[in-house]
Write a protein that holds these residues in place. Structure first.
Motif, short mmCIF file in Angstrom:
data_model
loop_
_atom_site.label_atom_id
_atom_site.label_comp_id
_atom_site.label_asym_id
_atom_site.label_seq_id
_atom_site.Cartn_x
_atom_site.Cartn_y
_atom_site.Cartn_z
N VAL A 137 0.82 -1.41 -0.03
CA VAL A 137 -0.02 -0.08 0.21
C VAL A 137 0.72 1.21 -0.02
N GLN A 138 1.91 1.04 0.76
CA GLN A 138 2.76 2.43 1.08
C GLN A 138 3.33 2.61 -0.30
N LEU A 139 3.95 1.74 -0.99
CA LEU A 139 4.47 1.72 -2.79
C LEU A 139 3.62 2.23 -3.44
N VAL A 140 2.25 1.63 -3.38
CA VAL A 140 1.16 2.30 -4.43
C VAL A 140 1.02 3.70 -4.14
N LYS A 141 1.08 4.29 -2.99
CA LYS A 141 0.55 5.61 -2.53
C LYS A 141 1.71 6.42 -2.86
N GLU A 142 3.12 5.99 -2.74
CA GLU A 142 4.15 6.74 -3.13
C GLU A 142 4.02 7.09 -4.65
N ASN A 143 3.68 6.13 -5.36
CA ASN A 143 3.62 6.28 -6.75
C ASN A 143 2.19 7.32 -7.16
N LYS A 144 1.45 7.57 -6.17
CA LYS A 144 0.30 8.31 -6.48
C LYS A 144 -0.96 7.72 -7.29
N ALA A 145 -0.79 6.27 -6.98
CA ALA A 145 -2.06 5.42 -7.79
C ALA A 145 -2.82 5.22 -6.67
N ASN A 146 -4.17 4.74 -7.08
CA ASN A 146 -5.23 4.28 -6.37
C ASN A 146 -5.19 2.78 -6.03
N PHE A 147 -5.88 2.68 -5.02
CA PHE A 147 -6.01 0.87 -5.03
C PHE A 147 -7.26 0.48 -4.24
N VAL A 148 -7.37 -0.77 -4.30
CA VAL A 148 -8.35 -1.43 -3.82
C VAL A 148 -7.98 -2.66 -2.95
N ILE A 149 -8.43 -2.93 -1.94
CA ILE A 149 -7.83 -3.89 -0.75
C ILE A 149 -9.10 -4.80 -0.24
N ASP A 150 -9.00 -6.03 -0.75
CA ASP A 150 -9.87 -7.05 -0.33
C ASP A 150 -9.47 -7.97 0.60
N THR A 151 -9.23 -7.77 1.83
CA THR A 151 -8.72 -8.87 2.76
C THR A 151 -9.45 -8.56 4.14
N THR A 152 -9.16 -9.24 4.98
CA THR A 152 -9.79 -9.16 6.35
C THR A 152 -8.74 -8.75 7.50
N GLY A 153 -9.28 -8.26 8.66
CA GLY A 153 -8.56 -8.22 9.95
C GLY A 153 -7.69 -7.04 10.00
N GLN A 154 -6.92 -7.02 10.55
CA GLN A 154 -5.82 -5.87 10.56
C GLN A 154 -5.33 -5.37 9.38
N ALA A 188 -5.14 -0.46 6.26
CA ALA A 188 -5.24 0.16 4.91
C ALA A 188 -6.21 1.39 4.78
N LEU A 189 -7.01 1.45 5.80
CA LEU A 189 -8.13 2.53 5.60
C LEU A 189 -7.66 3.77 5.48
N VAL A 190 -6.78 4.35 6.46
CA VAL A 190 -6.22 5.55 6.38
C VAL A 190 -5.61 6.05 4.98
N HIS A 191 -5.16 5.05 4.43
CA HIS A 191 -4.63 5.42 3.18
C HIS A 191 -5.62 5.47 1.75
N GLN A 192 -7.08 5.67 1.99
CA GLN A 192 -7.94 5.94 1.33
C GLN A 192 -8.02 5.17 0.14
N PRO A 193 -8.33 3.81 0.38
CA PRO A 193 -8.63 2.81 -0.71
C PRO A 193 -9.76 3.31 -1.47
N VAL A 194 -9.67 2.97 -2.76
CA VAL A 194 -10.90 3.41 -3.60
C VAL A 194 -12.18 2.50 -3.12
N LEU A 195 -11.91 1.38 -2.91
CA LEU A 195 -12.89 0.33 -2.47
C LEU A 195 -12.40 -0.65 -1.32
N VAL A 196 -13.41 -0.70 -0.36
CA VAL A 196 -13.04 -2.18 0.27
C VAL A 196 -14.52 -2.97 0.50
N LYS A 197 -14.24 -4.18 0.62
CA LYS A 197 -15.46 -5.19 0.35
C LYS A 197 -15.50 -6.19 1.39
N PRO A 198 -15.63 -5.96 2.66
CA PRO A 198 -15.79 -6.97 3.74
C PRO A 198 -17.52 -7.46 3.44
N ASN A 199 -17.71 -8.73 3.83
CA ASN A 199 -19.07 -9.13 3.98
C ASN A 199 -19.48 -8.83 5.30
#
Length: 305
Positions: A148-165, A170-181
């Motif tokens: 995530v840090q690498l993506v943000k350093e390159n000023k790209a956007n990201f989606v993260i689809d994982t769980t837990g911590q 990752a939320l503080v880095h402003q993902p375009v989308l998260v999708k927990p059930n």
């Protein structure tokens, strides 16, 4: 360009038996071998929707070759890091009850990690990176945060689809989308939900913590979309359920493919529901014509500001 990252791909070996008898010889009724891994599923649905993308991650051995050959056949661009260990095999055993036996993840070396990070260092602010799925145990804790840090350093956007911590960090880095059930969301906030209304304050918490958009899937109750403009609910499409594997990944692919074109989150949600439902009603990931058929049936309703 959209990039997908699958840290722990697999061959999904789907085996059907009429009546499983433990401790005895069982004859399979039919079987199917498919490329697996959440990011790979996203890549496959994006391609079926005519959205070009590049699949990244770790592949190795004859099992990795099977996946690479499959993606080549589907004309999906790929730039995987080649590793020494074999990519895992997951067994999906379908009898009266569905049982899964997931393989161990491969060993990932420091050199392999460096190779993947180098490939991600070439992205730009026009790109979206989809980070999804589990990580092999051989990767360091918090590895998703490094990506995530690498993506943000390159000023790209990201989606993260994982769980837990990994999701919460990752939320503080402003993902375009998260999708927990709904169950994963409840677990993240140490609570329980009895109604759709119960979910709304906690979906909004994801936005307050930094997510630009959040989809909460609720199985037979459809899905919710949370945006800065309000909360939206989809209807539930009706067909015989055939496949629970890849439906969530298909929803992400449908959403991010449409969103990448015009940043219209509600329209993207409609695409996500159509893609996710189409896969749930198919033996493998959904085909484009079925997605289009279901798209016409999706109804999105605003239920809260």
């Amino acid at each position: 360009m959209i990039y997908t990252v699958t840290l722990n791909p697999s061959i999904d070996y789907i085996v059907h038996v009429d009546d499983l008898k433990i401790g005895e010889v069982n004859r399979m009724k039919k079987d199917l071998k498919l490329p697996g891994g959440k990011g790979i599923n996203v890549s496959r649905i994006l391609k079926r929707n005519k959205i070009e993308n590049i699949a990244l991650g770790f592949l190795g051995g004859f099992t990795g070759t099977f996946i690479s050959d499959w993606l080549n056949h589907e004309r999906i661009q790929q730039n995987f890091t080649q590793i020494t260990s074999d990519t895992r095999i997951n067994i999906k055993l379908k009898a009266k009850a569905e049982t899964e036996i997931n393989g161990l993840g491969p060993d990932i070396s420091t050199k392999d990690i460096g190779d993947l990070k180098e490939k991600l260092s070439n992205i730009s602010n026009d790109d979206i990176v989809v980070l999804s799925g589990s990580a092999p145990a051989s990767l360091p804790n918090g590895f998703y945060q490094e990506l995530v840090q690498l993506v943000k350093e390159n000023k790209a956007n990201f989606v993260i689809d994982t769980t837990g911590q990994d999701l919460m960090d990752a939320l503080v880095h402003q993902p375009v989308l998260v999708k927990p059930n709904n169950h994963e969301l409840a677990e993240a906030y140490h609570t329980t939900f009895n109604t759709v209304t119960d979910i709304i304050p906690f979906g909004k918490k994801l936005l307050k913590a930094g997510a630009q958009n959040a989809i909460i899937s609720m199985a037979g109750d459809g899905a919710l979309l949370f945006t800065k403009d309000g909360v939206y609910q989809s209807n539930v499409l009706k067909r015989p359920l055939k496949n629970s594997v890849g439906a969530g990944d298909s929803m992400i692919a449908g959403f991010i493919g449409a969103y990448s074109k015009n940043k219209d989150a509600v329209n993207a949600f409609k695409w996500g529901v159509a893609c996710g439902s189409a896969t749930a009603f198919s033996d493998d990931l959904a085909q484009a014509d079925f997605i289009q058929e279901l798209l016409a049936e999706v109804v999105i309703e605003k239920i809260a500001d």
